[in-house]
Design a protein around this motif. Structure first.
Motif, short mmCIF file in Angstrom:
data_model
loop_
_atom_site.label_atom_id
_atom_site.label_comp_id
_atom_site.label_asym_id
_atom_site.label_seq_id
_atom_site.Cartn_x
_atom_site.Cartn_y
_atom_site.Cartn_z
N ASP B 83 29.52 43.04 35.52
CA ASP B 83 30.13 42.08 36.17
C ASP B 83 30.09 40.78 35.87
O ASP B 83 28.99 40.22 35.93
CB ASP B 83 29.46 42.54 37.67
CG ASP B 83 29.77 43.51 38.25
OD1 ASP B 83 30.85 44.35 37.99
OD2 ASP B 83 29.07 44.05 39.27
N ASP B 87 30.33 35.45 41.41
CA ASP B 87 30.58 36.34 42.78
C ASP B 87 31.06 35.67 44.09
O ASP B 87 31.32 35.84 45.11
CB ASP B 87 29.60 37.42 43.03
CG ASP B 87 28.40 36.98 43.30
OD1 ASP B 87 28.28 35.69 43.31
OD2 ASP B 87 27.44 37.57 43.54
N THR B 91 39.16 35.75 44.66
CA THR B 91 40.27 36.09 43.92
C THR B 91 41.35 35.03 43.80
O THR B 91 41.61 34.61 42.59
CB THR B 91 40.97 37.31 44.57
OG1 THR B 91 40.17 38.30 45.28
CG2 THR B 91 41.72 38.15 43.53
N LEU B 125 34.40 37.71 45.65
CA LEU B 125 34.06 39.07 45.11
C LEU B 125 32.75 39.62 45.53
O LEU B 125 32.61 40.66 45.66
CB LEU B 125 33.80 38.45 43.57
CG LEU B 125 34.92 38.29 42.61
CD1 LEU B 125 34.36 38.05 41.12
CD2 LEU B 125 36.00 39.44 42.61
N LYS B 130 32.13 47.76 44.54
CA LYS B 130 31.92 47.64 42.89
C LYS B 130 33.42 47.95 42.31
O LYS B 130 34.16 47.30 41.41
CB LYS B 130 30.90 48.53 42.51
CG LYS B 130 30.58 48.57 41.04
CD LYS B 130 29.52 49.70 40.82
CE LYS B 130 29.54 50.16 39.27
NZ LYS B 130 29.29 48.98 38.31
N LYS B 133 36.11 45.40 42.74
CA LYS B 133 35.53 44.28 41.65
C LYS B 133 36.05 44.59 40.31
O LYS B 133 36.55 43.63 39.58
CB LYS B 133 33.91 44.17 41.74
CG LYS B 133 33.50 42.71 42.25
CD LYS B 133 31.85 42.63 41.90
CE LYS B 133 31.19 42.93 43.04
NZ LYS B 133 29.95 42.56 43.23
N GLN B 137 38.62 42.42 37.79
CA GLN B 137 38.41 42.03 36.49
C GLN B 137 39.49 42.51 35.53
O GLN B 137 39.72 41.99 34.81
CB GLN B 137 37.02 42.66 36.18
CG GLN B 137 35.82 42.09 36.87
CD GLN B 137 34.45 42.71 36.42
OE1 GLN B 137 33.46 41.96 36.90
NE2 GLN B 137 34.58 43.65 35.74
#
Lengths: 265, 232
Positions: B83, B87, B91, B125, B130, B133, B137
Protein backbone atom coordinates in the motif's frame (compact mmCIF):
# COMPACT_ATOMS: atom_id res chain seq x y z
CA UNK A 1 8.71 19.67 -10.43
CA UNK A 2 10.04 21.18 -7.18
CA UNK A 3 7.05 23.54 -7.18
CA UNK A 4 4.67 20.59 -7.47
CA UNK A 5 6.43 18.71 -4.66
CA UNK A 6 6.22 21.85 -2.50
CA UNK A 7 2.51 22.24 -3.24
CA UNK A 8 1.70 18.75 -1.91
CA UNK A 9 4.18 18.94 0.95
CA UNK A 10 2.85 22.28 2.19
CA UNK A 11 -0.67 20.86 2.09
CA UNK A 12 0.35 17.65 3.87
CA UNK A 13 1.93 19.55 6.77
CA UNK A 14 -0.65 22.32 6.73
CA UNK A 15 -3.58 20.00 7.36
CA UNK A 16 -2.09 19.37 10.83
CA UNK A 17 -0.19 22.60 11.58
CA UNK A 18 -2.71 25.20 10.41
CA UNK A 19 -5.56 24.08 12.72
CA UNK A 20 -3.07 23.86 15.58
CA UNK A 21 -1.87 27.43 15.00
CA UNK A 22 -5.48 28.66 14.83
CA UNK A 23 -6.30 26.86 18.09
CA UNK A 24 -3.25 28.47 19.71
CA UNK A 25 -4.38 31.96 18.62
CA UNK A 26 -7.95 31.24 19.75
CA UNK A 27 -6.78 30.10 23.19
CA UNK A 28 -4.56 33.19 23.47
CA UNK A 29 -7.62 35.37 22.81
CA UNK A 30 -9.71 33.39 25.28
CA UNK A 31 -6.99 33.71 27.92
CA UNK A 32 -6.68 37.46 27.41
CA UNK A 33 -10.47 37.98 27.52
CA UNK A 34 -10.68 36.00 30.77
CA UNK A 35 -7.77 37.95 32.24
CA UNK A 36 -9.37 41.25 31.35
CA UNK A 37 -12.76 40.22 32.73
CA UNK A 38 -11.21 38.88 35.93
CA UNK A 39 -9.54 42.28 36.47
CA UNK A 40 -12.76 44.25 36.15
CA UNK A 41 -15.64 41.77 36.45
CA UNK A 42 -17.94 41.06 39.38
CA UNK A 43 -17.55 37.30 39.74
CA UNK A 44 -13.82 37.74 40.23
CA UNK A 45 -12.95 34.41 41.87
CA UNK A 46 -14.66 32.37 39.17
CA UNK A 47 -13.16 34.41 36.32
CA UNK A 48 -9.72 34.16 37.86
CA UNK A 49 -10.09 30.39 37.81
CA UNK A 50 -11.07 30.53 34.15
CA UNK A 51 -8.13 32.79 33.43
CA UNK A 52 -5.84 30.32 35.17
CA UNK A 53 -7.26 27.41 33.17
CA UNK A 54 -7.05 29.23 29.83
CA UNK A 55 -3.57 30.44 30.72
CA UNK A 56 -2.53 26.85 31.31
CA UNK A 57 -4.23 25.84 28.05
CA UNK A 58 -2.31 28.55 26.19
CA UNK A 59 0.96 27.31 27.63
CA UNK A 60 -0.01 23.74 26.68
CA UNK A 61 -0.92 24.89 23.14
CA UNK A 62 2.52 26.48 22.68
CA UNK A 63 4.17 23.27 23.90
CA UNK A 64 1.93 21.21 21.62
CA UNK A 65 2.84 23.34 18.60
CA UNK A 66 6.55 22.72 19.25
CA UNK A 67 6.17 18.98 19.84
CA UNK A 68 3.82 18.44 16.87
CA UNK A 69 6.13 20.44 14.60
CA UNK A 70 9.05 18.19 15.58
CA UNK A 71 6.94 15.06 15.03
CA UNK A 72 5.75 16.36 11.65
CA UNK A 73 9.31 17.13 10.49
CA UNK A 74 10.36 13.57 11.34
CA UNK A 75 7.17 11.90 10.16
CA UNK A 76 6.97 13.67 6.78
CA UNK A 77 10.50 12.54 5.96
CA UNK A 78 10.40 9.09 7.52
CA UNK A 79 6.96 7.96 6.39
CA UNK A 80 6.80 9.80 3.06
CA UNK A 81 10.28 8.97 1.83
CA UNK A 82 11.59 6.03 3.85
CA UNK A 83 8.31 4.19 4.52
CA UNK A 84 5.99 2.52 2.00
CA UNK A 85 5.02 5.94 0.55
CA UNK A 86 8.64 6.05 -0.64
CA UNK A 87 7.58 3.65 -3.42
CA UNK A 88 5.37 6.43 -4.77
CA UNK A 89 7.71 9.34 -4.11
CA UNK A 90 10.94 7.80 -5.42
CA UNK A 91 9.28 6.68 -8.65
CA UNK A 92 8.08 10.20 -9.47
CA UNK A 93 10.15 11.89 -12.18
CA UNK A 94 11.95 14.13 -9.67
CA UNK A 95 15.47 14.08 -8.26
CA UNK A 96 16.44 13.04 -4.73
CA UNK A 97 17.76 16.56 -4.15
CA UNK A 98 14.36 18.01 -5.03
CA UNK A 99 12.75 15.68 -2.47
CA UNK A 100 15.13 16.85 0.27
CA UNK A 101 14.73 20.53 -0.65
CA UNK A 102 10.94 20.25 -0.69
CA UNK A 103 10.91 18.65 2.77
CA UNK A 104 13.32 21.20 4.28
CA UNK A 105 11.68 24.24 2.67
CA UNK A 106 8.18 23.14 3.69
CA UNK A 107 9.26 22.58 7.29
CA UNK A 108 10.98 25.98 7.29
CA UNK A 109 7.85 27.64 5.90
CA UNK A 110 5.63 26.08 8.58
CA UNK A 111 8.12 26.96 11.33
CA UNK A 112 8.14 30.60 10.12
CA UNK A 113 4.32 30.59 9.94
CA UNK A 114 4.38 29.16 13.49
CA UNK A 115 6.56 32.04 14.67
CA UNK A 116 4.16 34.45 12.95
CA UNK A 117 1.20 32.69 14.59
CA UNK A 118 2.94 33.02 17.98
CA UNK A 119 3.44 36.73 17.30
CA UNK A 120 -0.21 37.03 16.25
CA UNK A 121 -1.26 35.37 19.52
CA UNK A 122 0.95 37.85 21.38
CA UNK A 123 -0.56 40.82 19.53
CA UNK A 124 -4.04 39.54 20.25
CA UNK A 125 -3.33 39.27 23.97
CA UNK A 126 -1.72 42.68 24.15
CA UNK A 127 -4.60 44.11 22.11
CA UNK A 128 -7.19 42.71 24.49
CA UNK A 129 -5.29 43.42 27.69
CA UNK A 130 -3.93 46.86 26.94
CA UNK A 131 -4.06 49.81 24.66
CA UNK A 132 -3.29 48.88 21.03
CA UNK A 133 -2.16 52.34 19.80
CA UNK A 134 0.24 52.56 22.75
CA UNK A 135 1.60 49.11 22.01
CA UNK A 136 1.96 49.86 18.31
CA UNK A 137 3.90 53.01 19.17
CA UNK A 138 6.24 51.03 21.38
CA UNK A 139 6.68 48.50 18.60
CA UNK A 140 7.46 51.24 16.11
CA UNK A 141 10.01 52.74 18.51
CA UNK A 142 11.69 49.36 18.91
CA UNK A 143 11.69 48.89 15.11
CA UNK A 144 13.21 52.34 14.65
CA UNK A 145 15.81 51.57 17.31
CA UNK A 146 16.79 48.37 15.48
CA UNK A 147 17.40 50.33 12.33
CA UNK A 148 18.74 53.49 13.98
CA UNK A 149 22.31 52.67 13.03
CA UNK A 150 23.60 50.73 10.07
CA UNK A 151 25.51 48.41 12.39
CA UNK A 152 22.44 47.48 14.43
CA UNK A 153 20.32 47.04 11.30
CA UNK A 154 22.97 44.77 9.81
CA UNK A 155 23.07 42.81 13.07
CA UNK A 156 19.29 42.25 13.00
CA UNK A 157 19.43 41.11 9.36
CA UNK A 158 22.39 38.82 10.08
CA UNK A 159 20.60 37.32 13.08
CA UNK A 160 17.53 36.58 10.94
CA UNK A 161 19.72 34.93 8.27
CA UNK A 162 21.52 32.95 10.99
CA UNK A 163 18.18 31.81 12.40
CA UNK A 164 16.94 30.63 8.99
CA UNK A 165 20.19 28.86 8.07
CA UNK A 166 20.32 27.37 11.57
CA UNK A 167 16.83 25.93 11.15
CA UNK A 168 17.73 24.45 7.74
CA UNK A 169 20.92 22.98 9.18
CA UNK A 170 18.97 21.36 12.05
CA UNK A 171 16.47 19.92 9.56
CA UNK A 172 19.24 18.50 7.37
CA UNK A 173 20.89 17.00 10.47
CA UNK A 174 17.63 15.22 11.39
CA UNK A 175 17.19 14.01 7.78
CA UNK A 176 20.79 12.75 7.60
CA UNK A 177 20.33 10.89 10.92
CA UNK A 178 17.21 9.18 9.56
CA UNK A 179 18.97 8.32 6.30
CA UNK A 180 21.81 6.71 8.30
CA UNK A 181 19.37 4.75 10.52
CA UNK A 182 17.55 3.62 7.40
CA UNK A 183 20.65 1.74 6.23
CA UNK A 184 20.08 -0.85 8.96
CA UNK A 185 17.87 -3.82 8.18
CA UNK A 186 16.22 -3.63 11.60
CA UNK A 187 16.02 -1.22 14.58
CA UNK A 188 16.03 1.72 12.19
CA UNK A 189 14.55 4.17 14.70
CA UNK A 190 17.23 3.38 17.29
CA UNK A 191 19.81 3.66 14.50
CA UNK A 192 18.50 7.11 13.56
CA UNK A 193 18.57 8.34 17.17
CA UNK A 194 22.09 6.90 17.55
CA UNK A 195 23.22 8.67 14.37
CA UNK A 196 21.79 11.98 15.62
CA UNK A 197 23.66 11.61 18.92
CA UNK A 198 26.77 10.61 16.96
CA UNK A 199 26.57 13.77 14.86
CA UNK A 200 26.37 15.83 18.06
CA UNK A 201 29.48 14.14 19.45
CA UNK A 202 31.41 14.70 16.19
CA UNK A 203 30.35 18.38 16.21
CA UNK A 204 31.59 18.74 19.80
CA UNK A 205 34.93 17.09 19.04
CA UNK A 206 35.41 19.17 15.89
CA UNK A 207 34.46 22.32 17.79
CA UNK A 208 37.01 21.54 20.51
CA UNK A 209 39.80 20.77 18.04
CA UNK A 210 39.15 23.85 15.94
CA UNK A 211 38.70 26.21 18.89
CA UNK A 212 41.98 25.01 20.45
CA UNK A 213 43.95 25.57 17.27
CA UNK A 214 42.14 28.42 15.71
CA UNK A 215 41.33 31.82 17.10
CA UNK A 216 38.31 32.13 14.81
CA UNK A 217 36.49 29.11 16.25
CA UNK A 218 37.39 30.23 19.75
CA UNK A 219 35.62 33.48 18.98
CA UNK A 220 32.64 31.66 17.54
CA UNK A 221 32.18 29.52 20.62
CA UNK A 222 32.76 32.54 22.81
CA UNK A 223 30.05 34.37 20.92
CA UNK A 224 27.38 32.07 22.32
CA UNK A 225 28.15 33.30 25.83
CA UNK A 226 27.83 36.98 24.97
CA UNK A 227 24.79 39.22 24.88
CA UNK A 228 23.49 39.34 21.31
CA UNK A 229 24.04 43.09 20.97
CA UNK A 230 27.74 42.77 21.76
CA UNK A 231 28.50 40.09 19.16
CA UNK A 232 30.47 41.70 16.35
CA UNK A 233 28.85 41.39 12.92
CA UNK A 234 31.94 39.66 11.57
CA UNK A 235 31.42 36.84 14.07
CA UNK A 236 27.78 36.55 13.03
CA UNK A 237 28.92 36.20 9.41
CA UNK A 238 31.36 33.48 10.45
CA UNK A 239 28.60 31.70 12.36
CA UNK A 240 26.44 31.82 9.21
CA UNK A 241 29.30 30.32 7.18
CA UNK A 242 29.74 27.51 9.74
CA UNK A 243 26.00 26.87 9.58
CA UNK A 244 26.05 26.80 5.77
CA UNK A 245 28.91 24.26 5.90
CA UNK A 246 26.91 22.14 8.39
CA UNK A 247 23.87 22.32 6.09
CA UNK A 248 25.97 21.22 3.12
CA UNK A 249 27.58 18.32 5.00
CA UNK A 250 24.29 16.95 6.41
CA UNK A 251 22.42 17.66 3.17
CA UNK A 252 24.97 15.85 1.01
CA UNK A 253 25.04 12.90 3.44
CA UNK A 254 21.22 12.59 3.34
CA UNK A 255 21.20 12.98 -0.46
CA UNK A 256 23.98 10.40 -0.98
CA UNK A 257 22.31 7.78 1.22
CA UNK A 258 18.85 8.26 -0.31
CA UNK A 259 20.09 8.48 -3.88
CA UNK A 260 22.67 5.69 -3.86
CA UNK A 261 21.71 3.48 -0.93
CA UNK A 262 17.94 3.65 -0.76
CA UNK A 263 16.76 0.68 1.27
CA UNK A 264 12.95 0.69 1.24
CA UNK A 265 11.27 -2.14 3.15
CA UNK B 1 9.02 -4.16 -32.09
CA UNK B 2 11.76 -2.53 -30.05
CA UNK B 3 13.62 -3.63 -26.96
CA UNK B 4 12.17 -1.77 -23.98
CA UNK B 5 13.72 -3.72 -21.12
CA UNK B 6 17.26 -5.00 -21.12
CA UNK B 7 19.46 -6.51 -18.40
CA UNK B 8 23.11 -7.35 -18.94
CA UNK B 9 24.90 -9.48 -16.32
CA UNK B 10 22.68 -7.79 -13.77
CA UNK B 11 23.53 -8.77 -10.20
CA UNK B 12 22.30 -7.54 -6.84
CA UNK B 13 23.48 -8.66 -3.43
CA UNK B 14 22.20 -7.78 0.03
CA UNK B 15 25.29 -8.30 2.14
CA UNK B 16 26.24 -11.95 1.54
CA UNK B 17 22.86 -12.86 0.03
CA UNK B 18 22.81 -12.80 -3.78
CA UNK B 19 19.30 -11.84 -4.87
CA UNK B 20 20.12 -11.67 -8.59
CA UNK B 21 23.09 -13.58 -10.02
CA UNK B 22 24.08 -11.82 -13.23
CA UNK B 23 20.94 -12.16 -15.32
CA UNK B 24 20.62 -11.34 -19.04
CA UNK B 25 17.17 -10.51 -20.37
CA UNK B 26 15.65 -8.62 -23.30
CA UNK B 27 11.94 -7.82 -23.49
CA UNK B 28 10.24 -6.15 -26.43
CA UNK B 29 7.32 -3.79 -26.85
CA UNK B 30 3.82 -5.08 -27.48
CA UNK B 31 4.17 -8.01 -25.07
CA UNK B 32 2.69 -8.98 -21.73
CA UNK B 33 5.41 -10.82 -19.84
CA UNK B 34 4.99 -12.87 -16.70
CA UNK B 35 7.93 -12.64 -14.31
CA UNK B 36 7.29 -15.90 -12.51
CA UNK B 37 9.00 -17.40 -9.54
CA UNK B 38 8.44 -18.41 -5.92
CA UNK B 39 8.90 -15.96 -3.05
CA UNK B 40 12.53 -14.89 -2.72
CA UNK B 41 13.42 -15.71 -6.33
CA UNK B 42 14.42 -12.08 -7.10
CA UNK B 43 11.28 -10.80 -8.87
CA UNK B 44 10.76 -7.76 -6.65
CA UNK B 45 14.50 -6.99 -6.62
CA UNK B 46 14.50 -6.91 -10.44
CA UNK B 47 11.48 -4.60 -10.54
CA UNK B 48 13.00 -2.32 -7.87
CA UNK B 49 16.22 -2.10 -9.89
CA UNK B 50 14.18 -1.11 -12.96
CA UNK B 51 12.61 1.69 -10.91
CA UNK B 52 15.92 2.85 -9.41
CA UNK B 53 14.70 2.01 -5.94
CA UNK B 54 17.83 -0.14 -5.74
CA UNK B 55 21.24 0.14 -7.38
CA UNK B 56 22.80 -2.90 -9.11
CA UNK B 57 25.84 -4.50 -7.48
CA UNK B 58 27.16 -5.10 -11.00
CA UNK B 59 25.94 -5.24 -14.59
CA UNK B 60 23.38 -2.92 -16.10
CA UNK B 61 19.68 -2.47 -16.64
CA UNK B 62 18.12 -0.25 -19.31
CA UNK B 63 14.55 0.86 -19.88
CA UNK B 64 13.89 2.07 -23.44
CA UNK B 65 17.63 2.44 -23.86
CA UNK B 66 18.15 4.55 -20.73
CA UNK B 67 19.59 3.71 -17.33
CA UNK B 68 16.91 4.03 -14.63
CA UNK B 69 16.51 7.70 -13.69
CA UNK B 70 14.17 10.62 -14.16
CA UNK B 71 13.74 9.91 -17.90
CA UNK B 72 12.75 6.29 -17.36
CA UNK B 73 10.44 7.20 -14.47
CA UNK B 74 8.44 9.29 -16.92
CA UNK B 75 8.06 6.22 -19.14
CA UNK B 76 7.45 3.56 -16.46
CA UNK B 77 4.19 2.96 -14.62
CA UNK B 78 4.94 1.03 -11.46
CA UNK B 79 2.58 -0.82 -9.16
CA UNK B 80 4.44 -1.93 -6.01
CA UNK B 81 3.35 -4.92 -3.94
CA UNK B 82 2.59 -2.59 -1.00
CA UNK B 83 0.00 0.00 0.00
CA UNK B 84 2.09 2.88 -1.26
CA UNK B 85 -0.36 5.77 -1.47
CA UNK B 86 -0.75 8.30 1.40
CA UNK B 87 -3.92 7.14 3.13
CA UNK B 88 -5.06 10.64 4.16
CA UNK B 89 -5.50 11.57 0.51
CA UNK B 90 -8.86 11.33 -1.23
CA UNK B 91 -9.17 9.65 -4.60
CA UNK B 92 -9.65 13.08 -6.20
CA UNK B 93 -6.40 14.29 -4.55
CA UNK B 94 -4.60 11.32 -6.06
CA UNK B 95 -6.02 12.04 -9.51
CA UNK B 96 -4.62 15.59 -9.18
CA UNK B 97 -1.30 14.23 -7.89
CA UNK B 98 -0.84 11.79 -10.79
CA UNK B 99 -2.00 14.44 -13.26
CA UNK B 100 0.55 16.91 -11.89
CA UNK B 101 3.54 14.59 -11.96
CA UNK B 102 2.88 12.39 -14.98
CA UNK B 103 2.30 14.02 -18.36
CA UNK B 104 0.92 10.72 -19.68
CA UNK B 105 -1.81 10.39 -17.03
CA UNK B 106 -5.25 10.02 -18.60
CA UNK B 107 -7.60 11.46 -15.98
CA UNK B 108 -10.89 10.81 -17.82
CA UNK B 109 -9.89 7.16 -18.21
CA UNK B 110 -9.17 6.88 -14.47
CA UNK B 111 -12.44 8.61 -13.58
CA UNK B 112 -14.39 6.29 -15.86
CA UNK B 113 -12.84 3.24 -14.20
CA UNK B 114 -13.52 4.63 -10.70
CA UNK B 115 -17.13 5.35 -11.63
CA UNK B 116 -17.44 1.87 -13.11
CA UNK B 117 -16.48 0.40 -9.74
CA UNK B 118 -18.56 2.90 -7.71
CA UNK B 119 -15.46 4.22 -5.93
CA UNK B 120 -16.28 7.74 -4.73
CA UNK B 121 -13.72 10.40 -5.61
CA UNK B 122 -14.30 12.21 -2.32
CA UNK B 123 -13.45 9.22 -0.13
CA UNK B 124 -10.05 9.07 1.57
CA UNK B 125 -8.02 5.89 1.18
CA UNK B 126 -8.05 5.18 4.91
CA UNK B 127 -11.82 4.67 4.75
CA UNK B 128 -11.54 2.09 1.97
CA UNK B 129 -11.30 -1.69 2.25
CA UNK B 130 -8.01 -3.33 1.29
CA UNK B 131 -9.49 -4.60 -1.98
CA UNK B 132 -10.84 -1.17 -2.96
CA UNK B 133 -7.50 0.44 -2.14
CA UNK B 134 -5.72 -2.04 -4.40
CA UNK B 135 -8.16 -1.27 -7.19
CA UNK B 136 -7.49 2.48 -6.82
CA UNK B 137 -3.74 1.80 -6.98
CA UNK B 138 -4.15 -0.29 -10.13
CA UNK B 139 -6.49 2.23 -11.79
CA UNK B 140 -3.99 5.05 -11.20
CA UNK B 141 -1.13 2.96 -12.58
CA UNK B 142 -3.00 1.70 -15.63
CA UNK B 143 -4.41 5.15 -16.44
CA UNK B 144 -0.98 6.22 -17.57
CA UNK B 145 -0.03 5.91 -21.23
CA UNK B 146 3.33 4.49 -20.20
CA UNK B 147 5.84 2.65 -22.34
CA UNK B 148 6.61 0.08 -19.66
CA UNK B 149 4.24 -1.16 -16.94
CA UNK B 150 5.90 -2.87 -14.00
CA UNK B 151 3.26 -4.61 -11.92
CA UNK B 152 4.55 -6.34 -8.80
CA UNK B 153 2.11 -8.97 -7.52
CA UNK B 154 -0.99 -7.08 -8.74
CA UNK B 155 -3.40 -9.90 -7.89
CA UNK B 156 -2.00 -11.19 -4.61
CA UNK B 157 -4.30 -10.60 -1.67
CA UNK B 158 -7.51 -9.90 -3.60
CA UNK B 159 -10.55 -12.11 -4.13
CA UNK B 160 -11.04 -14.05 -7.40
CA UNK B 161 -13.68 -11.59 -8.71
CA UNK B 162 -11.28 -8.69 -8.13
CA UNK B 163 -8.51 -10.68 -9.85
CA UNK B 164 -10.62 -10.92 -13.00
CA UNK B 165 -11.29 -7.19 -12.87
CA UNK B 166 -7.59 -6.41 -12.40
CA UNK B 167 -6.55 -8.59 -15.35
CA UNK B 168 -9.28 -7.09 -17.57
CA UNK B 169 -8.09 -3.62 -16.54
CA UNK B 170 -4.52 -4.48 -17.49
CA UNK B 171 -5.46 -5.93 -20.88
CA UNK B 172 -7.86 -3.12 -21.77
CA UNK B 173 -5.66 -0.23 -20.77
CA UNK B 174 -2.12 -0.72 -21.94
CA UNK B 175 -0.82 0.81 -25.15
CA UNK B 176 -0.27 -1.73 -27.87
CA UNK B 177 3.33 -0.66 -28.31
CA UNK B 178 3.98 -0.86 -24.57
CA UNK B 179 5.54 -3.63 -22.51
CA UNK B 180 3.72 -5.04 -19.49
CA UNK B 181 5.70 -7.00 -16.93
CA UNK B 182 3.60 -8.81 -14.33
CA UNK B 183 5.48 -10.32 -11.43
CA UNK B 184 3.55 -13.04 -9.64
CA UNK B 185 3.60 -16.54 -8.22
CA UNK B 186 -0.13 -17.03 -8.92
CA UNK B 187 0.45 -18.38 -12.44
CA UNK B 188 -2.95 -19.98 -13.08
CA UNK B 189 -4.72 -16.64 -12.70
CA UNK B 190 -2.51 -14.70 -15.10
CA UNK B 191 -1.60 -17.40 -17.59
CA UNK B 192 -4.36 -16.53 -20.04
CA UNK B 193 -3.08 -12.97 -20.55
CA UNK B 194 0.64 -13.71 -20.87
CA UNK B 195 2.56 -13.62 -24.17
CA UNK B 196 5.86 -14.62 -22.60
CA UNK B 197 7.00 -16.26 -19.38
CA UNK B 198 10.25 -15.65 -17.53
CA UNK B 199 10.98 -18.15 -14.75
CA UNK B 200 13.23 -16.82 -11.99
CA UNK B 201 14.79 -19.30 -9.60
CA UNK B 202 17.11 -18.23 -6.79
CA UNK B 203 18.22 -15.12 -8.66
CA UNK B 204 18.72 -16.80 -12.03
CA UNK B 205 16.60 -16.99 -15.17
CA UNK B 206 15.86 -20.64 -15.83
CA UNK B 207 13.42 -20.07 -18.70
CA UNK B 208 12.35 -17.28 -21.07
CA UNK B 209 9.91 -18.37 -23.73
CA UNK B 210 6.65 -17.46 -25.40
CA UNK B 211 3.75 -19.07 -23.53
CA UNK B 212 2.34 -20.61 -26.74
CA UNK B 213 5.68 -22.28 -27.51
CA UNK B 214 6.02 -23.44 -23.94
CA UNK B 215 2.60 -25.08 -23.96
CA UNK B 216 3.31 -26.67 -27.35
CA UNK B 217 6.73 -28.02 -26.40
CA UNK B 218 5.87 -29.34 -22.95
CA UNK B 219 2.24 -30.27 -23.53
CA UNK B 220 1.48 -28.59 -20.23
CA UNK B 221 0.00 -25.31 -19.10
CA UNK B 222 2.46 -22.69 -17.85
CA UNK B 223 1.11 -23.26 -14.34
CA UNK B 224 1.69 -27.03 -14.53
CA UNK B 225 5.18 -26.57 -15.93
CA UNK B 226 5.97 -23.95 -13.24
CA UNK B 227 4.94 -26.43 -10.52
CA UNK B 228 7.23 -29.03 -12.09
CA UNK B 229 10.23 -26.70 -12.27
CA UNK B 230 9.76 -25.29 -8.79
CA UNK B 231 8.71 -28.51 -7.03
CA UNK B 232 9.96 -28.47 -3.43
Amino acid sequence: MLGKLLKYEIRAMGRIMLPLYLVMIFIAGLFAVNMRMSMSGNAKALLEKFALITGFLFFAAIMAVGVVMLIMVIQRFYRNLLGTEGYLMFTLPVTTLQHIISKALTSLIWIVIGIAAGAAAGFLMVGILSNIPEFMKELQDTWKMFFSTKDLAAKVILLVILLIIGIIESLCKVYAAMAVGHQLSSHRVIGSVGAYIGFGIVELILGNILSADNALFGKLIGAFNQAVSTIPNSVLIQLIIVSVIGTAVYGVLAWFLLDRHLNLE
Amino acid sequence: MSVLFECRDLAKSYGKVQALKGINLQLESGRIVGLLGPNGSGKTTLIKLANRLLQPSSGSIRIAGEEPGILTKEKCAYLPDKDFLPDWMKTSDLLNFYGDFYGDFDRPRAQAMLANLDIPEKMSLKKMSKGTKEKVQLILTMSRDAQVYLLDEPIAGVDPAARDYILRTIINNYREDALVIISTHLIADVESVLDEAVFLKQGEIVLHQSTDELREQTGKSVDEYFREVFRC
